[in-house]
Design an enzyme around this catalytic site. Structure first.
Site, PDB file in Angstrom:
ATOM      1  N   GLY A   1      27.744  -2.440  16.365  1.00  0.00           N
ATOM      2  CA  GLY A   1      26.670  -2.230  15.076  1.00  0.00           C
ATOM      3  C   GLY A   1      26.313  -3.541  14.891  1.00  0.00           C
ATOM      4  O   GLY A   1      25.819  -3.951  13.547  1.00  0.00           O
TER       5      GLY A   1
ATOM      6  N   GLY B   1      22.935  -3.790  12.419  1.00  0.00           N
ATOM      7  CA  GLY B   1      23.082  -3.580  11.177  1.00  0.00           C
ATOM      8  C   GLY B   1      23.091  -4.266  10.163  1.00  0.00           C
ATOM      9  O   GLY B   1      23.194  -5.721  10.435  1.00  0.00           O
TER      10      GLY B   1
ATOM     11  N   SER C   1      36.675   2.197   4.839  1.00  0.00           N
ATOM     12  CA  SER C   1      35.582   2.267   3.677  1.00  0.00           C
ATOM     13  C   SER C   1      36.221   2.797   2.318  1.00  0.00           C
ATOM     14  O   SER C   1      37.360   3.698   2.511  1.00  0.00           O
ATOM     15  CB  SER C   1      34.465   3.339   4.010  1.00  0.00           C
TER      16      SER C   1
ATOM     17  N   GLU D   1      35.222   4.928   0.981  1.00  0.00           N
ATOM     18  CA  GLU D   1      34.913   6.450   0.753  1.00  0.00           C
ATOM     19  C   GLU D   1      36.273   7.145   0.973  1.00  0.00           C
ATOM     20  O   GLU D   1      36.583   8.272   0.986  1.00  0.00           O
ATOM     21  CB  GLU D   1      33.947   6.892   1.736  1.00  0.00           C
TER      22      GLU D   1
ATOM     23  N   TYR E   1      32.285  12.023   6.598  1.00  0.00           N
ATOM     24  CA  TYR E   1      32.276  10.375   6.882  1.00  0.00           C
ATOM     25  C   TYR E   1      33.436   9.889   6.322  1.00  0.00           C
ATOM     26  O   TYR E   1      34.187   9.133   7.191  1.00  0.00           O
ATOM     27  CB  TYR E   1      30.771   9.802   5.949  1.00  0.00           C
TER      28      TYR E   1
ATOM     29  N   LYS F   1      36.394   8.105   8.743  1.00  0.00           N
ATOM     30  CA  LYS F   1      36.931   6.772   8.416  1.00  0.00           C
ATOM     31  C   LYS F   1      38.270   6.761   8.028  1.00  0.00           C
ATOM     32  O   LYS F   1      39.130   5.743   8.537  1.00  0.00           O
ATOM     33  CB  LYS F   1      36.338   6.083   7.096  1.00  0.00           C
TER      34      LYS F   1
ATOM     35  N   ASN G   1      31.364  -0.681  -1.541  1.00  0.00           N
ATOM     36  CA  ASN G   1      29.766  -0.863  -1.297  1.00  0.00           C
ATOM     37  C   ASN G   1      29.356  -1.992  -1.090  1.00  0.00           C
ATOM     38  O   ASN G   1      29.744  -2.919  -2.018  1.00  0.00           O
ATOM     39  CB  ASN G   1      29.303   0.019  -2.467  1.00  0.00           C
TER      40      ASN G   1
ATOM     41  N   THR H   1      20.863   1.917  -3.414  1.00  0.00           N
ATOM     42  CA  THR H   1      20.362   0.473  -3.911  1.00  0.00           C
ATOM     43  C   THR H   1      19.009  -0.028  -3.126  1.00  0.00           C
ATOM     44  O   THR H   1      18.291  -0.146  -3.984  1.00  0.00           O
ATOM     45  CB  THR H   1      21.510  -0.555  -3.639  1.00  0.00           C
ATOM     46  N   ARG H   2      19.254   0.114  -1.968  1.00  0.00           N
ATOM     47  CA  ARG H   2      17.614  -0.235  -1.478  1.00  0.00           C
ATOM     48  C   ARG H   2      16.602   0.695  -1.564  1.00  0.00           C
ATOM     49  O   ARG H   2      15.383   0.503  -1.640  1.00  0.00           O
ATOM     50  CB  ARG H   2      17.913  -0.384   0.224  1.00  0.00           C
ATOM     51  N   LYS H   3      17.081   2.080  -1.752  1.00  0.00           N
ATOM     52  CA  LYS H   3      15.927   3.174  -2.291  1.00  0.00           C
ATOM     53  C   LYS H   3      15.296   2.458  -3.250  1.00  0.00           C
ATOM     54  O   LYS H   3      14.085   2.859  -3.663  1.00  0.00           O
ATOM     55  CB  LYS H   3      16.539   4.620  -2.059  1.00  0.00           C
TER      56      LYS H   3
HETATM   57  O1  G4F Z   1      24.272   4.419  -1.542  1.00  0.00           O
HETATM   58  P1  G4F Z   1      25.014   5.558  -1.451  1.00  0.00           P
HETATM   59  O2  G4F Z   1      24.322   6.401  -0.087  1.00  0.00           O
HETATM   60  O3  G4F Z   1      26.366   5.050  -0.848  1.00  0.00           O
HETATM   61  P2  G4F Z   1      27.627   5.719  -0.693  1.00  0.00           P
HETATM   62  O4  G4F Z   1      27.566   7.149  -0.670  1.00  0.00           O
HETATM   63  O5  G4F Z   1      28.615   5.469  -1.838  1.00  0.00           O
HETATM   64  O6  G4F Z   1      28.375   5.155   0.692  1.00  0.00           O
HETATM   65  C1  G4F Z   1      28.207   3.821   0.870  1.00  0.00           C
HETATM   66  O7  G4F Z   1      29.301   3.035   0.520  1.00  0.00           O
HETATM   67  C2  G4F Z   1      30.432   3.184   1.300  1.00  0.00           C
HETATM   68  C3  G4F Z   1      31.509   2.520   0.841  1.00  0.00           C
HETATM   69  O8  G4F Z   1      32.057   3.129  -0.100  1.00  0.00           O
HETATM   70  C4  G4F Z   1      30.235   3.162   2.796  1.00  0.00           C
HETATM   71  F1  G4F Z   1      31.303   3.530   3.495  1.00  0.00           F
HETATM   72  C5  G4F Z   1      29.091   4.120   3.254  1.00  0.00           C
HETATM   73  O9  G4F Z   1      28.898   3.846   4.715  1.00  0.00           O
HETATM   74  C6  G4F Z   1      27.882   3.732   2.536  1.00  0.00           C
HETATM   75  O10 G4F Z   1      27.469   2.411   2.881  1.00  0.00           O
HETATM   76  O11 G4F Z   1      25.268   6.395  -2.499  1.00  0.00           O
HETATM   77  C7  G4F Z   1      25.842   5.918  -3.535  1.00  0.00           C
HETATM   78  C8  G4F Z   1      25.777   6.787  -4.662  1.00  0.00           C
HETATM   79  C9  G4F Z   1      26.412   8.083  -4.475  1.00  0.00           C
HETATM   80  O12 G4F Z   1      27.299   8.738  -5.609  1.00  0.00           O
HETATM   81  C10 G4F Z   1      25.104   9.021  -4.307  1.00  0.00           C
HETATM   82  O13 G4F Z   1      25.415  10.449  -4.995  1.00  0.00           O
HETATM   83  O14 G4F Z   1      24.547   6.928  -5.261  1.00  0.00           O
HETATM   84  C11 G4F Z   1      24.147   8.493  -5.481  1.00  0.00           C
HETATM   85  N1  G4F Z   1      22.986   8.617  -5.506  1.00  0.00           N
HETATM   86  C12 G4F Z   1      22.202   9.273  -6.368  1.00  0.00           C
HETATM   87  N2  G4F Z   1      20.822   9.437  -5.860  1.00  0.00           N
HETATM   88  C13 G4F Z   1      22.006   8.592  -4.304  1.00  0.00           C
HETATM   89  C14 G4F Z   1      20.921   9.078  -4.772  1.00  0.00           C
HETATM   90  N3  G4F Z   1      22.333   7.814  -3.001  1.00  0.00           N
HETATM   91  C15 G4F Z   1      21.416   8.178  -2.281  1.00  0.00           C
HETATM   92  N4  G4F Z   1      21.540   7.519  -0.878  1.00  0.00           N
HETATM   93  N5  G4F Z   1      20.183   8.559  -2.445  1.00  0.00           N
HETATM   94  C16 G4F Z   1      19.808   9.041  -3.655  1.00  0.00           C
HETATM   95  O15 G4F Z   1      18.613   9.549  -3.699  1.00  0.00           O
END
Ligand code: G4F
Length: 326
Positions: A8, A11, A127, A129, A151, A155, A180, A192-194
């Site tokens: 990885g 990344g 993670s 998660e 996922y 993990k 995170n 976050t990046r979105k």
């Molecule tokens: O940024 P996320 O996709 O991250 P998530 O699911 O917390 O997972 C990340 O962190 C983990 C560590 O806890 C890692 F293991 C994993 O690989 C990854 O790096 O989503 C964060 C939150 C979620 O609750 C999601 O439902 O944001 C919420 N969310 C709301 N709107 C969204 C969106 N997430 C994404 N990706 N896109 C949305 O539009």
């Protein structure tokens, strides 16, 4: 000279860890897919500035033979296993490949190291998660797991595999339970990046809205650059162990959104649209990590705080758009 092998490596975490280890004088080797070597501009952009200082090996986490060959060639002193299908949403869409790649990949690597480099210290990217439907807050190393996605399940299996190799074969295997962690190098699919990249595009007049799912979910967000140091520290201890790496602060997606728009001088309510498409079949509602053990045993602490992190990501994305349009 110490040799490190990173899966990885292309990344976010792989790129920060490579910089960190090169600064420490390590010889750094990385495993990448063959397609990445053939398309460096799109696949190797995070490590582009490091390519003449590291050695890349083409291999697949789905092939035991290819991993075995890399381990045999490289004979690493430390192995950081970061590669995974790591996007939670996608794991619901394709549970089979997430489970297959994440679990088998970890087992193949542990097995290859046991055969060809048994003294190698092993870091597994576990993670937060895994805590899923949390049993207590904040979550620590002793909090029971209740994963809420394929996922998360993969993990937990990886965590158990690493611990089982430690207990069965004396492998120096550590699990980093990372909450995170974000940065300007974060993939665009993560929330976050979105948010920060869309804020920058809205600011530049290239986008009109930001479509998001659940704004109420809460996460413990830290800076990836801080977290890679903790990975290394785990492998420098006398005994292998498992550690939570977090900030012990929790913020909602809505708070992140508000702050990101504010940093760009915009009002989020004018642009954010809630879209059910981005909701998950099962959500992890709240994560907050208790990193006391890491502080005590590793001497580790997060440096970058939430506000600084959001500001840094928005600023870099705005800067990126400006430099591209010059
Ligand atoms: O940024 P996320 O996709 O991250 P998530 O699911 O917390 O997972 C990340 O962190 C983990 C560590 O806890 C890692 F293991 C994993 O690989 C990854 O790096 O989503 C964060 C939150 C979620 O609750 C999601 O439902 O944001 C919420 N969310 C709301 N709107 C969204 C969106 N997430 C994404 N990706 N896109 C949305 O539009």
């Amino acid at each position: 000279m110490k040799r490190a092998l990173i899966t990885g490596i292309t990344g976010q975490d792989g790129s920060y860890l490579t910089e960190f280890l090169l600064n420490k004088g390590y010889e750094v080797h990385g495993i990448v897919r063959r397609v990445a070597i053939e398309a460096p501009a799109s696949r190797l952009w995070r490590i582009h500035h490091l390519l003449d200082k590291i050695t890349l090996h083409a291999a697949s986490m789905e092939s035991y033979a290819s991993l075995f060959n890399v381990v045999e060639k490289c004979k690493p002193h430390e192995c950081y296993h970061l590669a995974a299908q790591s996007f939670v949403s996608y794991s619901f869409e394709d549970a089979f490949s997430t489970i297959n790649t994440n679990i088998n990949g970890t087992l193949y690597l542990l097995s290859a190291l046991k055969e060809r480099a048994p003294q190698c210290k092993f870091y597994f990217a576990a993670s937060s998660e895994m805590f899923g439907k949390v049993k207590e807050t904040p979550q620590s190393e002793s909090t029971p797991f209740h994963p809420r996605s394929p996922y998360g399940i993969s993990k937990v299996a990886g965590f158990d595999l690493a611990r089982n190799y430690r207990e069965s074969y004396d492998t120096f295997a550590c699990n980093g339970i990372l909450f995170n962690h974000e940065s300007p190098r974060r993939g665009f699919e993560f929330v976050t990046r979105k948010i920060t990249s869309t804020v920058a595009r809205i600011k530049a007049g290239k986008e009109k809205e930001l479509r998001l799912g659940n704004l109420e979910a809460k996460r413990d967000w830290g800076f990836a650059g801080d977290y890679v140091e903790a990975m290394w520290l785990m492998l420098q201890q006398d005994q292998p162990d498992d550690y939570v790496i977090a900030t012990n602060e929790t913020h909602s997606v809505k708070e992140f959104v508000q702050l990101a728009f504010e940093s760009a001088g915009l009002n989020w309510e004018d642009y954010v649209v809630i879209d059910k498409l981005f909701y998950r079949p099962a959500e992890v509602k709240l994560l907050q990590g208790d990193y006391q053990k890491s502080e005590k045993k590793l001497g580790w602490q997060p440096k970058v705080k939430f506000q600084t992190l959001v500001g840094m990501m928005v600023e870099e994305d705005i800067h990126g758009i400006r430099s591209n349009s010059r």
